[in-house]
Design an enzyme around this catalytic site. Sequence first.
Site, PDB file in Angstrom:
ATOM      1  N   GLU A  90       1.247 -27.887 -10.925  1.00 21.24           N
ATOM      2  CA  GLU A  90       2.781 -27.520 -11.583  1.00 21.24           C
ATOM      3  C   GLU A  90       4.532 -27.559 -12.129  1.00 21.24           C
ATOM      4  O   GLU A  90       3.989 -29.010 -12.138  1.00 21.24           O
ATOM      5  CB  GLU A  90       3.547 -27.733 -10.232  1.00 21.24           C
ATOM      6  CG  GLU A  90       2.331 -26.848  -8.508  1.00 21.24           C
ATOM      7  CD  GLU A  90       2.602 -27.091  -7.117  1.00 21.24           C
ATOM      8  OE1 GLU A  90       1.333 -26.701  -6.380  1.00 21.24           O
ATOM      9  OE2 GLU A  90       3.896 -27.406  -6.584  1.00 21.24           O
TER      10      GLU A  90
ATOM     11  N   CYS B 243      11.381 -30.378 -13.507  1.00 20.29           N
ATOM     12  CA  CYS B 243      10.508 -31.979 -12.490  1.00 20.29           C
ATOM     13  C   CYS B 243       9.487 -31.137 -13.314  1.00 20.29           C
ATOM     14  O   CYS B 243       8.261 -30.015 -12.860  1.00 20.29           O
ATOM     15  CB  CYS B 243      10.612 -31.024 -11.182  1.00 20.29           C
ATOM     16  SG  CYS B 243      10.248 -31.687  -9.966  1.00 20.29           S
TER      17      CYS B 243
ATOM     18  N   CYS C   9      -3.369 -36.664  -6.586  1.00 23.32           N
ATOM     19  CA  CYS C   9      -2.503 -38.242  -6.318  1.00 23.32           C
ATOM     20  C   CYS C   9      -2.758 -39.373  -5.274  1.00 23.32           C
ATOM     21  O   CYS C   9      -3.464 -39.161  -4.085  1.00 23.32           O
ATOM     22  CB  CYS C   9      -1.082 -37.991  -5.892  1.00 23.32           C
ATOM     23  SG  CYS C   9       0.077 -39.401  -5.940  1.00 23.32           S
TER      24      CYS C   9
ATOM     25  N   CYS D 147       1.251 -39.830   0.042  1.00 29.45           N
ATOM     26  CA  CYS D 147       2.605 -39.511   1.137  1.00 29.45           C
ATOM     27  C   CYS D 147       2.173 -38.643   2.765  1.00 29.45           C
ATOM     28  O   CYS D 147       2.135 -38.286   1.942  1.00 29.45           O
ATOM     29  CB  CYS D 147       3.605 -39.148   0.377  1.00 29.45           C
ATOM     30  SG  CYS D 147       4.298 -40.636  -1.084  1.00 29.45           S
TER      31      CYS D 147
ATOM     32  N   CYS E 101       3.363 -34.965   2.020  1.00 31.52           N
ATOM     33  CA  CYS E 101       3.546 -34.302   0.752  1.00 31.52           C
ATOM     34  C   CYS E 101       2.087 -34.308   0.868  1.00 31.52           C
ATOM     35  O   CYS E 101       1.287 -34.544   0.923  1.00 31.52           O
ATOM     36  CB  CYS E 101       3.487 -35.667  -0.387  1.00 31.52           C
ATOM     37  SG  CYS E 101       2.892 -34.990  -1.807  1.00 31.52           S
TER      38      CYS E 101
ATOM     39  N   GLY F  20       2.044 -35.853  -8.199  1.00 30.59           N
ATOM     40  CA  GLY F  20       1.223 -37.419  -8.923  1.00 30.59           C
ATOM     41  C   GLY F  20       2.330 -38.349  -8.993  1.00 30.59           C
ATOM     42  O   GLY F  20       3.713 -37.752  -9.114  1.00 30.59           O
ATOM     43  N   GLU F  21       2.048 -39.905  -9.216  1.00 34.13           N
ATOM     44  CA  GLU F  21       2.984 -40.751  -9.803  1.00 34.13           C
ATOM     45  C   GLU F  21       2.670 -41.066 -10.922  1.00 34.13           C
ATOM     46  O   GLU F  21       1.769 -41.473 -10.902  1.00 34.13           O
ATOM     47  CB  GLU F  21       2.288 -41.703  -8.764  1.00 34.13           C
ATOM     48  CG  GLU F  21       2.611 -43.234  -9.226  1.00 34.13           C
ATOM     49  CD  GLU F  21       4.185 -43.598  -8.693  1.00 34.13           C
ATOM     50  OE1 GLU F  21       3.896 -44.053  -8.313  1.00 34.13           O
ATOM     51  OE2 GLU F  21       4.722 -43.433  -9.943  1.00 34.13           O
TER      52      GLU F  21
ATOM     53  N   SER G  21       9.956 -40.845 -12.069  1.00 36.54           N
ATOM     54  CA  SER G  21      10.069 -40.855 -10.281  1.00 36.54           C
ATOM     55  C   SER G  21       9.179 -41.678 -10.186  1.00 36.54           C
ATOM     56  O   SER G  21       8.274 -40.891 -10.102  1.00 36.54           O
ATOM     57  CB  SER G  21      11.032 -39.572  -9.957  1.00 36.54           C
ATOM     58  OG  SER G  21      10.753 -40.050  -7.902  1.00 36.54           O
TER      59      SER G  21
ATOM     60  N   SER H 210      11.358 -44.125  -4.828  1.00 37.52           N
ATOM     61  CA  SER H 210      11.003 -42.734  -3.345  1.00 37.52           C
ATOM     62  C   SER H 210      11.869 -43.698  -2.274  1.00 37.52           C
ATOM     63  O   SER H 210      10.400 -44.644  -2.310  1.00 37.52           O
ATOM     64  CB  SER H 210      10.079 -41.825  -3.650  1.00 37.52           C
ATOM     65  OG  SER H 210      10.308 -41.039  -4.683  1.00 37.52           O
ATOM     66  N   LEU H 211      12.782 -44.100  -2.238  1.00 40.56           N
ATOM     67  CA  LEU H 211      12.512 -45.141  -1.127  1.00 40.56           C
ATOM     68  C   LEU H 211      12.136 -44.248   0.734  1.00 40.56           C
ATOM     69  O   LEU H 211      11.738 -45.416   1.140  1.00 40.56           O
ATOM     70  CB  LEU H 211      13.938 -45.508  -0.835  1.00 40.56           C
ATOM     71  CG  LEU H 211      14.156 -47.090   0.358  1.00 40.56           C
ATOM     72  CD1 LEU H 211      13.560 -48.152  -0.389  1.00 40.56           C
ATOM     73  CD2 LEU H 211      15.490 -47.505  -0.059  1.00 40.56           C
ATOM     74  N   HIS H 212      13.402 -43.679   0.905  1.00 39.58           N
ATOM     75  CA  HIS H 212      12.802 -42.712   2.011  1.00 39.58           C
ATOM     76  C   HIS H 212      12.905 -43.474   3.320  1.00 39.58           C
ATOM     77  O   HIS H 212      12.939 -43.265   4.392  1.00 39.58           O
ATOM     78  CB  HIS H 212      11.848 -42.310   2.337  1.00 39.58           C
ATOM     79  CG  HIS H 212      11.440 -41.123   0.380  1.00 39.58           C
ATOM     80  ND1 HIS H 212      12.178 -41.092   0.308  1.00 39.58           N
ATOM     81  CD2 HIS H 212      10.053 -41.098  -0.040  1.00 39.58           C
ATOM     82  CE1 HIS H 212      12.049 -40.366  -0.636  1.00 39.58           C
ATOM     83  NE2 HIS H 212      10.687 -40.288  -1.091  1.00 39.58           N
TER      84      HIS H 212
ATOM     85  N   CYS I 179       6.861 -30.000  -4.309  1.00 43.41           N
ATOM     86  CA  CYS I 179       5.990 -30.514  -4.779  1.00 43.41           C
ATOM     87  C   CYS I 179       4.423 -30.106  -3.911  1.00 43.41           C
ATOM     88  O   CYS I 179       4.296 -30.671  -3.049  1.00 43.41           O
ATOM     89  CB  CYS I 179       5.673 -31.904  -4.377  1.00 43.41           C
ATOM     90  SG  CYS I 179       4.789 -33.571  -5.383  1.00 43.41           S
TER      91      CYS I 179
HETATM   92  S1  SF4 Z   1       5.036 -37.619  -2.999  1.00 42.36           S
HETATM   93 FE1  SF4 Z   1       5.174 -38.032  -5.760  1.00 42.36          FE
HETATM   94  S2  SF4 Z   1       3.947 -39.945  -4.689  1.00 42.36           S
HETATM   95 FE2  SF4 Z   1       3.395 -39.579  -2.590  1.00 42.36          FE
HETATM   96  S3  SF4 Z   1       2.031 -37.955  -2.651  1.00 42.36           S
HETATM   97 FE3  SF4 Z   1       3.230 -36.512  -3.392  1.00 42.36          FE
HETATM   98  S4  SF4 Z   1       3.312 -36.642  -6.081  1.00 42.36           S
HETATM   99 FE4  SF4 Z   1       2.403 -38.784  -4.717  1.00 42.36          FE
END
Ligand code: SF4
Length: 357
Positions: A98, A112, A119, A123, A126, A169-170, A201, A224-226, A343
Amino acid sequence: MNLSAQTSKQNIFDLTLEELGINLEQAGFQKFRAKQIYHWLYTHYETNFDAMNNLPKDLKIYLNEYFTSQNISINKKEQSQDGSIKYLFATQDNLTYEAVFLKMKEDKFTLCLSSQIGCKVGCSFCLTAKGGFVRNLTAGEIVYQVVAIKKDQNLPNNKAINIVYMGMGEPLDNLANVTQCIHILSELDGLNISVRRQTISTSGIAPKIKKLGMLNLGVQLAISLHAVSDELRTQLIPINKAYNIQAIIDEIAAFPIDSRKRIMFEYLMIDGINDSLENAKKLVALLNKIKAKVNLIYFNPHEGSPYQRPQREKVEAFREFLLKKGLFCTIRESKGLDISAACGQLREREINQKGEI
Ligand code: SF4
Protein backbone atom coordinates in the site's frame (compact mmCIF):
# COMPACT_ATOMS: atom_id res chain seq x y z
CA MET A 1 21.53 -2.60 -8.21
CA ASN A 2 18.71 -4.92 -7.19
CA LEU A 3 16.87 -7.29 -9.44
CA SER A 4 13.11 -7.34 -9.22
CA ALA A 5 11.63 -10.44 -7.71
CA GLN A 6 10.29 -13.15 -9.98
CA THR A 7 11.35 -11.70 -13.29
CA SER A 8 14.33 -12.27 -15.52
CA LYS A 9 14.01 -8.74 -16.86
CA GLN A 10 15.23 -5.94 -14.65
CA ASN A 11 12.75 -3.36 -13.40
CA ILE A 12 14.05 -0.12 -14.92
CA PHE A 13 12.82 1.75 -11.83
CA ASP A 14 15.52 -0.09 -9.82
CA LEU A 15 18.29 1.92 -11.48
CA THR A 16 19.85 5.27 -10.71
CA LEU A 17 20.55 7.49 -13.71
CA GLU A 18 24.25 6.68 -13.44
CA GLU A 19 23.62 2.92 -13.35
CA LEU A 20 21.30 3.10 -16.34
CA GLY A 21 23.89 5.15 -18.26
CA ILE A 22 26.62 2.59 -17.51
CA ASN A 23 24.34 -0.27 -18.51
CA LEU A 24 23.54 1.40 -21.84
CA GLU A 25 27.19 2.22 -22.51
CA GLN A 26 28.20 -1.37 -21.86
CA ALA A 27 25.54 -2.48 -24.33
CA GLY A 28 26.98 -0.14 -26.98
CA PHE A 29 24.57 2.80 -26.68
CA GLN A 30 25.42 6.40 -25.85
CA LYS A 31 25.27 7.25 -22.17
CA PHE A 32 23.10 10.35 -22.68
CA ARG A 33 20.23 8.08 -23.74
CA ALA A 34 19.77 7.31 -20.04
CA LYS A 35 18.71 10.94 -19.44
CA GLN A 36 16.16 10.69 -22.23
CA ILE A 37 14.74 7.51 -20.74
CA TYR A 38 14.67 9.07 -17.26
CA HIS A 39 12.82 12.04 -18.73
CA TRP A 40 10.15 9.76 -20.18
CA LEU A 41 9.79 7.73 -17.00
CA TYR A 42 9.81 10.53 -14.46
CA THR A 43 8.51 13.61 -16.31
CA HIS A 44 5.96 12.08 -18.67
CA TYR A 45 5.36 9.00 -16.49
CA GLU A 46 5.61 7.00 -19.72
CA THR A 47 6.30 3.32 -19.08
CA ASN A 48 5.99 2.01 -22.63
CA PHE A 49 9.49 1.95 -24.19
CA ASP A 50 7.97 1.92 -27.70
CA ALA A 51 6.26 5.25 -27.00
CA MET A 52 9.57 6.97 -26.17
CA ASN A 53 9.74 8.54 -29.59
CA ASN A 54 13.20 10.13 -29.44
CA LEU A 55 14.90 6.77 -28.82
CA PRO A 56 16.40 4.83 -31.74
CA LYS A 57 14.70 1.58 -32.73
CA ASP A 58 17.62 -0.65 -31.66
CA LEU A 59 17.56 0.91 -28.16
CA LYS A 60 13.82 0.27 -27.84
CA ILE A 61 14.44 -3.37 -28.82
CA TYR A 62 17.23 -3.59 -26.22
CA LEU A 63 15.03 -2.06 -23.49
CA ASN A 64 12.14 -4.40 -24.29
CA GLU A 65 14.46 -7.39 -24.20
CA TYR A 66 16.28 -6.68 -20.94
CA PHE A 67 14.06 -4.34 -18.92
CA THR A 68 10.54 -4.07 -17.70
CA SER A 69 8.72 -0.96 -16.52
CA GLN A 70 5.26 -2.44 -16.17
CA ASN A 71 5.54 -5.29 -13.68
CA ILE A 72 3.63 -3.47 -10.91
CA SER A 73 0.07 -2.21 -11.18
CA ILE A 74 -2.46 -0.27 -9.15
CA ASN A 75 -4.87 -2.94 -8.00
CA LYS A 76 -7.27 -0.78 -6.02
CA LYS A 77 -7.77 2.81 -4.99
CA GLU A 78 -9.95 4.27 -2.22
CA GLN A 79 -10.64 7.93 -1.62
CA SER A 80 -11.45 9.37 1.77
CA GLN A 81 -13.81 12.26 2.44
CA ASP A 82 -10.81 14.22 3.72
CA GLY A 83 -9.09 13.86 0.35
CA SER A 84 -6.50 11.24 1.25
CA ILE A 85 -6.30 8.32 -1.15
CA LYS A 86 -5.04 4.86 -0.44
CA TYR A 87 -3.52 2.82 -3.27
CA LEU A 88 -3.08 -0.92 -3.30
CA PHE A 89 -0.29 -2.10 -5.61
CA ALA A 90 0.07 -5.59 -7.04
CA THR A 91 3.48 -7.07 -7.80
CA GLN A 92 4.35 -9.59 -10.47
CA ASP A 93 4.66 -12.32 -7.83
CA ASN A 94 1.02 -11.71 -6.83
CA LEU A 95 1.61 -9.79 -3.62
CA THR A 96 0.10 -6.50 -2.56
CA TYR A 97 1.38 -3.43 -0.78
CA GLU A 98 0.00 0.00 0.00
CA ALA A 99 0.78 3.68 -0.33
CA VAL A 100 -1.23 6.66 0.86
CA PHE A 101 -1.53 10.01 -0.88
CA LEU A 102 -2.19 12.66 1.75
CA LYS A 103 -3.49 16.11 0.92
CA MET A 104 -2.08 18.43 3.52
CA LYS A 105 -2.78 22.14 4.00
CA GLU A 106 -2.31 24.73 1.24
CA ASP A 107 -2.02 22.42 -1.73
CA LYS A 108 0.79 20.42 -0.13
CA PHE A 109 1.04 16.71 -0.67
CA THR A 110 2.72 13.88 1.18
CA LEU A 111 3.18 10.34 -0.02
CA CYS A 112 3.45 7.63 2.59
CA LEU A 113 5.41 4.75 1.04
CA SER A 114 5.79 1.11 1.94
CA SER A 115 9.25 -0.43 2.06
CA GLN A 116 8.36 -4.06 2.76
CA ILE A 117 5.49 -6.47 2.26
CA GLY A 118 4.60 -7.31 5.84
CA CYS A 119 6.94 -6.47 8.69
CA LYS A 120 9.12 -8.25 11.25
CA VAL A 121 8.79 -5.68 14.00
CA GLY A 122 5.40 -6.87 15.28
CA CYS A 123 3.91 -3.70 16.82
CA SER A 124 0.81 -4.62 18.80
CA PHE A 125 -1.28 -1.77 17.35
CA CYS A 126 -0.49 -2.52 13.71
CA LEU A 127 -2.40 -4.64 11.21
CA THR A 128 0.61 -5.12 8.93
CA ALA A 129 2.35 -6.89 11.80
CA LYS A 130 -0.45 -9.46 12.03
CA GLY A 131 0.37 -10.98 8.64
CA GLY A 132 4.07 -11.34 9.49
CA PHE A 133 6.92 -10.59 7.11
CA VAL A 134 6.70 -11.58 3.44
CA ARG A 135 9.60 -9.88 1.68
CA ASN A 136 11.46 -6.63 1.10
CA LEU A 137 10.27 -4.38 -1.68
CA THR A 138 12.88 -3.74 -4.35
CA ALA A 139 14.03 -0.16 -4.89
CA GLY A 140 11.97 -0.06 -8.09
CA GLU A 141 8.85 -1.25 -6.30
CA ILE A 142 9.26 1.55 -3.77
CA VAL A 143 10.00 4.17 -6.44
CA TYR A 144 7.04 3.07 -8.55
CA GLN A 145 4.60 4.11 -5.79
CA VAL A 146 5.64 7.72 -6.42
CA VAL A 147 5.55 7.50 -10.22
CA ALA A 148 2.15 5.78 -10.33
CA ILE A 149 0.53 8.14 -7.83
CA LYS A 150 1.95 11.32 -9.39
CA LYS A 151 0.66 10.10 -12.74
CA ASP A 152 -2.73 9.12 -11.34
CA GLN A 153 -3.06 12.50 -9.59
CA ASN A 154 -1.90 14.43 -12.66
CA LEU A 155 0.84 16.04 -10.57
CA PRO A 156 3.42 17.65 -12.82
CA ASN A 157 7.03 16.59 -12.35
CA ASN A 158 7.94 19.95 -10.77
CA LYS A 159 5.16 19.80 -8.14
CA ALA A 160 7.03 19.42 -4.85
CA ILE A 161 5.84 16.61 -2.64
CA ASN A 162 7.02 15.19 0.64
CA ILE A 163 7.90 11.55 1.06
CA VAL A 164 7.61 9.56 4.26
CA TYR A 165 8.79 5.97 4.47
CA MET A 166 6.07 5.14 6.94
CA GLY A 167 3.78 2.70 5.16
CA MET A 168 4.06 -1.06 5.47
CA GLY A 169 7.39 -2.30 6.79
CA GLU A 170 10.39 -1.06 8.73
CA PRO A 171 12.51 0.97 6.27
CA LEU A 172 15.74 0.41 8.19
CA ASP A 173 15.22 -3.34 7.78
CA ASN A 174 15.45 -2.78 4.03
CA LEU A 175 18.05 -0.06 4.14
CA ALA A 176 19.90 -0.92 0.91
CA ASN A 177 16.78 -0.70 -1.24
CA VAL A 178 15.42 2.35 0.60
CA THR A 179 18.78 4.10 0.12
CA GLN A 180 18.72 3.25 -3.59
CA CYS A 181 15.16 4.62 -3.77
CA ILE A 182 16.23 7.87 -2.07
CA HIS A 183 18.98 8.31 -4.69
CA ILE A 184 16.53 7.66 -7.54
CA LEU A 185 13.79 9.96 -6.20
CA SER A 186 16.25 12.80 -5.62
CA GLU A 187 17.83 12.60 -9.08
CA LEU A 188 17.78 16.10 -10.63
CA ASP A 189 17.02 14.72 -14.08
CA GLY A 190 14.26 12.55 -12.68
CA LEU A 191 11.63 13.25 -10.01
CA ASN A 192 13.99 15.68 -8.27
CA ILE A 193 12.54 15.17 -4.78
CA SER A 194 15.11 16.69 -2.47
CA VAL A 195 16.46 14.43 0.28
CA ARG A 196 15.31 17.10 2.74
CA ARG A 197 11.75 16.32 1.70
CA GLN A 198 12.22 12.63 2.40
CA THR A 199 11.70 11.25 5.90
CA ILE A 200 12.58 7.79 7.12
CA SER A 201 10.32 6.73 9.94
CA THR A 202 11.69 3.92 12.07
CA SER A 203 10.47 1.86 14.98
CA GLY A 204 13.91 2.48 16.51
CA ILE A 205 16.41 -0.20 15.53
CA ALA A 206 19.34 1.53 17.22
CA PRO A 207 22.30 -0.01 15.27
CA LYS A 208 20.57 0.72 11.98
CA ILE A 209 19.96 4.35 12.99
CA LYS A 210 23.72 4.50 13.45
CA LYS A 211 24.26 2.94 10.01
CA LEU A 212 21.83 5.42 8.43
CA GLY A 213 23.69 8.27 10.14
CA MET A 214 26.99 7.02 8.70
CA LEU A 215 25.50 7.03 5.18
CA ASN A 216 24.84 10.75 5.72
CA LEU A 217 22.09 10.86 3.10
CA GLY A 218 20.64 14.15 4.35
CA VAL A 219 17.17 12.67 4.83
CA GLN A 220 14.97 13.52 7.79
CA LEU A 221 14.49 11.02 10.56
CA ALA A 222 11.35 10.19 12.52
CA ILE A 223 11.26 7.81 15.47
CA SER A 224 8.10 5.96 16.43
CA LEU A 225 8.39 6.44 20.16
CA HIS A 226 4.78 5.97 21.38
CA ALA A 227 5.75 5.42 25.03
CA VAL A 228 7.96 6.91 27.71
CA SER A 229 8.59 3.72 29.71
CA ASP A 230 10.36 0.63 28.44
CA GLU A 231 7.63 -1.52 29.92
CA LEU A 232 4.88 0.04 27.84
CA ARG A 233 7.05 0.50 24.76
CA THR A 234 7.95 -3.19 24.76
CA GLN A 235 4.24 -4.01 24.87
CA LEU A 236 3.59 -1.74 21.90
CA ILE A 237 6.83 -2.33 19.94
CA PRO A 238 8.40 -5.66 20.97
CA ILE A 239 11.85 -4.86 19.51
CA ASN A 240 12.14 -2.34 22.34
CA LYS A 241 13.37 -5.32 24.34
CA ALA A 242 16.48 -5.41 22.16
CA TYR A 243 16.86 -1.64 21.62
CA ASN A 244 15.32 0.23 24.49
CA ILE A 245 14.42 3.90 24.75
CA GLN A 246 17.82 4.94 26.08
CA ALA A 247 19.64 3.08 23.28
CA ILE A 248 17.57 5.02 20.73
CA ILE A 249 18.12 8.36 22.47
CA ASP A 250 21.89 7.69 22.51
CA GLU A 251 21.92 7.03 18.74
CA ILE A 252 19.79 10.08 18.04
CA ALA A 253 22.17 12.32 19.95
CA ALA A 254 24.91 11.33 17.47
CA PHE A 255 22.75 11.42 14.33
CA PRO A 256 23.77 14.04 11.71
CA ILE A 257 20.90 16.42 11.01
CA ASP A 258 20.49 19.59 9.02
CA SER A 259 20.94 22.48 11.50
CA ARG A 260 17.54 23.88 10.50
CA LYS A 261 15.77 20.61 11.15
CA ARG A 262 14.63 18.59 14.14
CA ILE A 263 14.32 14.88 14.76
CA MET A 264 10.67 13.96 14.67
CA PHE A 265 9.29 11.77 17.44
CA GLU A 266 6.01 10.13 16.49
CA TYR A 267 3.76 9.54 19.48
CA LEU A 268 0.64 7.50 18.79
CA MET A 269 -1.99 8.62 21.29
CA ILE A 270 -3.96 5.64 22.60
CA ASP A 271 -6.92 6.12 24.88
CA GLY A 272 -6.04 5.44 28.51
CA ILE A 273 -2.68 3.89 27.62
CA ASN A 274 -0.21 6.72 27.05
CA ASP A 275 -2.26 9.92 26.86
CA SER A 276 -2.01 11.23 30.44
CA LEU A 277 -0.21 14.41 31.51
CA GLU A 278 2.12 12.21 33.56
CA ASN A 279 3.29 10.72 30.25
CA ALA A 280 3.67 14.19 28.77
CA LYS A 281 5.87 15.20 31.69
CA LYS A 282 8.13 12.17 31.22
CA LEU A 283 8.32 12.84 27.49
CA VAL A 284 9.62 16.35 28.13
CA ALA A 285 12.31 14.97 30.45
CA LEU A 286 13.29 12.28 27.94
CA LEU A 287 13.76 14.66 25.00
CA ASN A 288 15.35 17.34 27.12
CA LYS A 289 18.71 17.38 25.33
CA ILE A 290 17.53 16.62 21.80
CA LYS A 291 16.55 19.00 19.04
CA ALA A 292 13.20 17.33 18.80
CA LYS A 293 9.75 17.81 17.44
CA VAL A 294 6.86 15.68 18.65
CA ASN A 295 4.04 14.62 16.38
CA LEU A 296 1.00 13.41 18.28
CA ILE A 297 -1.06 11.01 16.20
CA TYR A 298 -4.57 9.89 16.97
CA PHE A 299 -4.73 6.10 17.08
CA ASN A 300 -6.78 4.91 14.11
CA PRO A 301 -8.83 1.97 15.46
CA HIS A 302 -9.31 -1.15 13.35
CA GLU A 303 -11.39 -4.28 13.78
CA GLY A 304 -10.06 -6.54 16.51
CA SER A 305 -7.76 -3.87 17.91
CA PRO A 306 -7.53 -3.78 21.73
CA TYR A 307 -6.88 -0.01 21.60
CA GLN A 308 -9.18 2.98 21.21
CA ARG A 309 -8.96 6.47 19.78
CA PRO A 310 -8.13 9.02 22.52
CA GLN A 311 -10.39 11.92 23.48
CA ARG A 312 -9.63 15.17 21.69
CA GLU A 313 -9.42 17.15 24.96
CA LYS A 314 -6.71 14.84 26.29
CA VAL A 315 -4.65 15.09 23.11
CA GLU A 316 -4.92 18.87 23.16
CA ALA A 317 -3.99 19.08 26.85
CA PHE A 318 -0.97 16.83 26.16
CA ARG A 319 0.12 19.13 23.35
CA GLU A 320 -0.40 22.27 25.43
CA PHE A 321 1.82 20.83 28.14
CA LEU A 322 4.65 20.04 25.70
CA LEU A 323 4.42 23.50 24.13
CA LYS A 324 4.52 25.21 27.53
CA LYS A 325 7.70 23.28 28.29
CA GLY A 326 9.25 24.50 25.04
CA LEU A 327 8.94 21.26 23.09
CA PHE A 328 7.87 21.67 19.45
CA CYS A 329 4.65 19.74 18.99
CA THR A 330 1.98 19.15 16.35
CA ILE A 331 -1.12 17.02 16.25
CA ARG A 332 -1.71 14.87 13.22
CA GLU A 333 -5.29 14.03 12.55
CA SER A 334 -5.90 10.47 11.43
CA LYS A 335 -6.47 10.89 7.74
CA GLY A 336 -8.79 8.59 5.85
CA LEU A 337 -10.72 7.14 8.79
CA ASP A 338 -13.41 6.10 6.32
CA ILE A 339 -11.00 4.25 3.98
CA SER A 340 -8.81 2.14 6.26
CA ALA A 341 -5.88 4.47 5.74
CA ALA A 342 -3.81 3.20 8.65
CA CYS A 343 -0.92 0.99 7.80
CA GLY A 344 -1.96 -2.37 6.35
CA GLN A 345 -5.73 -1.99 6.63
CA LEU A 346 -6.66 -2.00 2.94
CA ARG A 347 -4.33 -4.90 2.17
CA GLU A 348 -5.67 -6.89 5.12
CA ARG A 349 -9.24 -6.34 3.99
CA GLU A 350 -8.44 -7.41 0.43
CA ILE A 351 -6.67 -10.55 1.64
CA ASN A 352 -9.60 -11.42 3.91
CA GLN A 353 -12.04 -10.99 1.02
CA LYS A 354 -10.05 -12.59 -1.80
CA GLY A 355 -6.87 -14.06 -0.39
CA GLU A 356 -3.51 -12.69 -1.63
CA ILE A 357 -4.19 -11.93 -5.31
S1 SF4 B 1 3.91 -0.06 12.81
FE1 SF4 B 1 5.47 -0.10 11.21
S2 SF4 B 1 7.24 -1.05 12.23
FE2 SF4 B 1 5.46 -1.54 13.50
S3 SF4 B 1 4.76 -3.55 12.72
FE3 SF4 B 1 3.60 -1.96 11.64
S4 SF4 B 1 4.74 -1.65 9.76
FE4 SF4 B 1 6.12 -2.69 11.19
